[in-house]
Design a protein around this motif. Structure first.
Motif, PDB file in Angstrom:
ATOM      1  N   GLU A  35      70.659 114.188  13.504  1.00 25.02           N
ATOM      2  CA  GLU A  35      70.812 114.223  14.955  1.00 25.02           C
ATOM      3  C   GLU A  35      70.008 115.367  15.561  1.00 25.02           C
ATOM      4  O   GLU A  35      69.397 115.223  16.620  1.00 25.02           O
ATOM      5  N   GLU A  36      69.985 116.495  14.870  1.00 20.63           N
ATOM      6  CA  GLU A  36      69.214 117.641  15.367  1.00 20.63           C
ATOM      7  C   GLU A  36      67.724 117.322  15.360  1.00 20.63           C
ATOM      8  O   GLU A  36      66.990 117.713  16.291  1.00 20.63           O
ATOM      9  N   TYR A  63      62.865 114.388  20.614  1.00 22.23           N
ATOM     10  CA  TYR A  63      62.974 113.802  21.951  1.00 22.23           C
ATOM     11  C   TYR A  63      62.649 114.833  23.031  1.00 22.23           C
ATOM     12  O   TYR A  63      61.938 114.538  23.997  1.00 22.23           O
ATOM     13  N   ARG A  69      75.714 110.670  24.065  1.00 17.19           N
ATOM     14  CA  ARG A  69      74.710 109.630  23.978  1.00 17.19           C
ATOM     15  C   ARG A  69      74.933 108.489  24.958  1.00 17.19           C
ATOM     16  O   ARG A  69      74.138 107.601  25.080  1.00 17.19           O
ATOM     17  N   TYR A  74      65.383 106.953  21.228  1.00 16.56           N
ATOM     18  CA  TYR A  74      66.425 107.967  21.068  1.00 16.56           C
ATOM     19  C   TYR A  74      67.810 107.359  21.254  1.00 16.56           C
ATOM     20  O   TYR A  74      68.754 107.665  20.516  1.00 16.56           O
ATOM     21  N   ASP A  75      67.946 106.474  22.233  1.00 19.31           N
ATOM     22  CA  ASP A  75      69.233 105.820  22.495  1.00 19.31           C
ATOM     23  C   ASP A  75      69.721 105.058  21.264  1.00 19.31           C
ATOM     24  O   ASP A  75      70.896 105.122  20.898  1.00 19.31           O
ATOM     25  N   SER A 125      70.198 107.623  17.936  1.00 21.00           N
ATOM     26  CA  SER A 125      71.239 108.649  18.062  1.00 21.00           C
ATOM     27  C   SER A 125      72.637 108.046  18.086  1.00 21.00           C
ATOM     28  O   SER A 125      73.623 108.780  18.017  1.00 21.00           O
ATOM     29  N   ASP A 126      72.721 106.727  18.183  1.00 20.22           N
ATOM     30  CA  ASP A 126      74.022 106.055  18.172  1.00 20.22           C
ATOM     31  C   ASP A 126      74.240 105.434  16.791  1.00 20.22           C
ATOM     32  O   ASP A 126      73.469 104.573  16.359  1.00 20.22           O
ATOM     33  N   LEU A 163      66.384 114.376  15.781  1.00 18.45           N
ATOM     34  CA  LEU A 163      66.150 113.462  16.896  1.00 18.45           C
ATOM     35  C   LEU A 163      66.100 114.216  18.224  1.00 18.45           C
ATOM     36  O   LEU A 163      65.248 113.949  19.070  1.00 18.45           O
ATOM     37  N   LYS A 164      67.007 115.177  18.385  1.00 19.31           N
ATOM     38  CA  LYS A 164      67.040 115.946  19.623  1.00 19.31           C
ATOM     39  C   LYS A 164      65.756 116.746  19.832  1.00 19.31           C
ATOM     40  O   LYS A 164      65.171 116.747  20.913  1.00 19.31           O
ATOM     41  N   ARG A 208      72.045 102.299  15.350  1.00 18.59           N
ATOM     42  CA  ARG A 208      71.122 102.632  14.265  1.00 18.59           C
ATOM     43  C   ARG A 208      71.437 101.819  13.006  1.00 18.59           C
ATOM     44  O   ARG A 208      70.530 101.378  12.298  1.00 18.59           O
ATOM     45  N   GLU A 216      79.679 112.916  13.047  1.00 21.88           N
ATOM     46  CA  GLU A 216      78.505 113.327  13.811  1.00 21.88           C
ATOM     47  C   GLU A 216      78.569 114.824  14.086  1.00 21.88           C
ATOM     48  O   GLU A 216      79.644 115.425  14.101  1.00 21.88           O
TER      49      GLU A 216
END
Length: 317
Positions: free
Chosen positions: A17-18, A24, A118, A55-56, A59-60, A20-21, A64, A178
């Motif tokens: 997740e980090e 993005y 998210r 990203y949407d 991150s889900d 992806l952040k 995903r 998460e």
């Protein structure tokens, strides 16, 4: 597979997740139409929407999972292959988030609603229960989260590991974990709400509830907060109250504040140091005041000679 969301975000398939952040943030600032007037607007808009969609999805956890297993077409059409024991395809409803909403969560947002949530989760067909009604949203979950006065003064980031129950691609409850990033802004007050949209639990046929953290303040050994002001009690001797003193206070961000006390300190006296209180979150660059209340320590006893000296100095016969 169709569109390669991993390639769009420039991350590998094991991205956290980090990861992806970070990607993005970097790419969305590069391609946001309003941030890059030199780039052709239609090109920037298309690229920005691609980044937001990637990203949407990634991150889900639910989106995903389906994308990784069955690809973009199954994700967007909602037709997921059935389990071997079932008789037909499982139908889902893909509800993408608005690109500007996602961007605002990273670079904008109002005080009290600035989480790293998210937004829309991947849910079953809205009419899967046969009632023709939209799916029910699970009530939000609220949790207190305590921060030191130093954290609320300077701002901080905190990672929170959460576990929640959501339906898998076949509707079976499963637990997912998460890491959420909580970004504390300088000056946030007790009671401020940090909302992560749809990061709560979810039942089959429903929309996941929101996860809300309520900011709480830990007691401080020296300072007490009063709105945007900071209060501190300072004990001084009667001699210092009459003749003056230099005070040294350590601020919440570690600075040494030197204060010269020249006025005679009377009972109830309060000294106000402007702009040395808490940051005002809605007015960047501004702070409240530091208010120092004095407690004058009187001597427990005086000798006859001392009393005589005081009468002489203070003009009493």
């Amino acid at each position: 597979m169709g569109v390669d969301y991993y390639n769009i975000l420039k991350v590998n398939r094991n991205a956290t997740e980090e990861d992806l952040k970070k990607s993005y943030k970097r790419l969305s600032m590069r391609w946001h139409p309003d941030k890059n007037p030199d780039i052709k607007k239609t090109e920037a808009e298309a690229k920005f929407k691609q980044l937001s969609e990637a990203y949407d999805v990634l991150s889900d956890p639910q989106k995903r999972q389906i994308y990784d297993a069955y690809g973009e077409e199954a994700l967007k059409s909602g037709n997921v292959p059935p389990r071997p024991t079932s008789g037909g395809a499982t139908c889902f409803h893909f509800n993408p988030r608005d690109a500007d909403d996602i961007f605002a969560e990273f670079f904008g947002g109002s005080d009290g609603v600035n989480g790293g949530g998210r937004g829309q989760s991947f849910s079953r067909n809205p009419h899967a229960d046969g009632t023709g009604q939209p799916p029910r949203k699970i009530p939000p979950v609220e949790k207190n989260l305590s921060f030191s006065l130093e954290d609320l003064y300077s701002g901080s980031k905190r990672k929170m590991k959460i576990s929640r129950t959501v339906p898998d691609v076949y509707g079976k409850p499963t637990t997912v974990e998460e890491i959420l990033i909580i970004d504390i802004k300088p000056g946030w007050k007790k009671g401020t709400k940090i909302t992560f949209p749809q990061k709560g639990n979810q039942d089959p046929g429903t929309i996941a509830g929101d996860l809300i953290f309520l900011v709480d303040e830990k007691p401080h050994a020296m300072y007490k907060r009063d709105g945007n002001d900071l209060l501190v009690n300072q004990k001084i001797s009667l001699l210092d109250a009459l003749t003056g003193k230099t005070l040294n206070l350590t601020t919440l961000d570690g600075r040494l504040l030197t204060i010269s006390l020249t006025d005679i300190v009377k009972p109830g006296y309060e000294m106000v140091i402007e702009n040395e209180g808490m940051p005002i979150s809605k007015e960047p660059g501004k702070k409240g005041n530091l208010r120092i209340n004095f407690d004058v320590k009187f001597p427990s006893r005086l000798t006859t000679e001392q009393k005589s000296d005081l009468r002489r100095v203070l003009g009493r016969s």
